[in-house]
Scaffold this active site. Structure first.
Site, PDB file in Angstrom:
ATOM      1  N   SER A 132       0.814  -1.238  -0.102  1.00 45.89           N
ATOM      2  CA  SER A 132      -0.062  -0.019  -0.032  1.00 45.89           C
ATOM      3  C   SER A 132       0.754   1.259   0.026  1.00 45.89           C
ATOM      4  O   SER A 132       2.025   1.084   0.277  1.00 45.89           O
ATOM      5  CB  SER A 132      -0.746   0.085   1.078  1.00 45.89           C
ATOM      6  OG  SER A 132      -1.447   1.100   1.472  1.00 45.89           O
ATOM      7  N   TYR A 145      -2.364  -1.023  10.445  1.00 38.37           N
ATOM      8  CA  TYR A 145      -2.227  -1.249   8.982  1.00 38.37           C
ATOM      9  C   TYR A 145      -0.809  -1.145   8.382  1.00 38.37           C
ATOM     10  O   TYR A 145      -0.196  -1.783   7.636  1.00 38.37           O
ATOM     11  CB  TYR A 145      -3.239  -0.393   8.294  1.00 38.37           C
ATOM     12  CG  TYR A 145      -3.285  -0.670   6.692  1.00 38.37           C
ATOM     13  CD1 TYR A 145      -3.958  -1.819   6.372  1.00 38.37           C
ATOM     14  CD2 TYR A 145      -3.057   0.133   5.660  1.00 38.37           C
ATOM     15  CE1 TYR A 145      -4.098  -2.070   4.926  1.00 38.37           C
ATOM     16  CE2 TYR A 145      -3.224  -0.009   4.570  1.00 38.37           C
ATOM     17  CZ  TYR A 145      -3.637  -1.246   4.084  1.00 38.37           C
ATOM     18  OH  TYR A 145      -3.868  -1.340   2.733  1.00 38.37           O
TER      19      TYR A 145
END
Length: 268
Positions: A132, A145
């Protein structure tokens, strides 16, 4: 000779788009997901095999991959399964943190480990791990995350050097925002009164209007296909205009300056 890709998290979003793209290019696709009985599209396509796989279940990982390798020679493994856990650290329960790490990080490690000997013996193969933008830079409410995605990036970089002697490639695809229902379907949100202002400000990035400006999953799938077939000795592929802009900013300003700029945005 027909090539084969093994995909985790293929039921929706990027995983499904990638499965469909590779199938259209003539590849054999092994599309895995937690609930294959609910799948109504991929199992109708020629050369697509849909199998059950929950990447939090280490025993199922080993048994499923063992069964697959008894029947197929795999050329590419796409570690795509994952979800977002968003919220200030203080708002998250321990079980939420553990599940996030088990899914996003341990899942990648365990699936990769199960395939390494296969690739080593055939002296070829490619791992593509989905990270990401927040695996390249930190952002408020994304601490856990980002912890998983930074870890997958570091895992991939180290593994790439470890396996190059056997003709195996390890690559990372780091998307920014995508036009999928990820923000609804694959995101868990923690709430804490002390962080209401911060959460409200950050949540603007997940609004319908903002999501509409993001990159299509099909476009990221195309980058995955290119990474699988371009024969480049390249580690990271940053996917999407927003992701490329933020990563370019980090490279040009330096990590420290970018961190200070982000902190200044959330000094209330």
């Amino acid at each position: 000779m027909q090539k084969t890709i093994f995909i985790t998290g293929a039921s929706t979003g990027l995983g499904k788009s990638t499965a469909k793209l590779f199938q259209s290019k003539g590849w054999q696709v092994i599309a895995t997901m937690r609930n294959p009985e609910k799948e109504t599209e991929l199992n109708q396509l020629e050369n697509v095999i849909v199998l059950p796989l929950d990447v939090t279940n280490s025993e199922q990982i080993d048994s499923t991959i063992k069964s697959v390798l008894e029947k197929y020679s795999i050329d590419v493994v796409l570690n795509n399964a994952g979800y977002g856990l968003i919220g200030a650290l203080e708002s998250l329960e321990n079980h939420q943190i553990e599940r996030q790490i088990t899914t996003n990080l341990f899942g990648v490690i365990r699936v990769s480990k199960a395939f390494v000997s296969h690739f080593r013996e055939k002296k070829s193969g490619t791992f593509i791990n989905i990270t990401s933008t927040f695996g390249l830079m930190g952002f408020p409410t994304c601490s856990i995350y980002s912890a998983t995605k930074f870890a997958v990036d570091g895992f991939s970089e180290s593994l790439a050097s470890e396996l190059v002697q056997f003709g195996i490639q390890v690559k990372v695809v780091a998307p920014g925002g995508m036009k999928t229902d990820f923000a609804i379907r694959s995101m868990e949100v923690g709430q804490h009164k002390a962080y209401e202002k911060l959460t409200l400000e950050v949540s603007k990035g997940y609004s319908a209007e903002q999501i509409d400006n993001y990159t299509k999953a099909e476009e990221v799938a195309q980058i995955i296909y290119e990474a699988s077939t371009d024969n480049k000795n390249q580690l990271r592929y940053v996917a999407g205009k927003d992701a490329n802009a933020l990563y370019a900013e980090r490279l040009s300003l330096g990590a420290e300056t970018q961190v200070q700029n982000i902190k200044s945005m959330f000094t209330f």
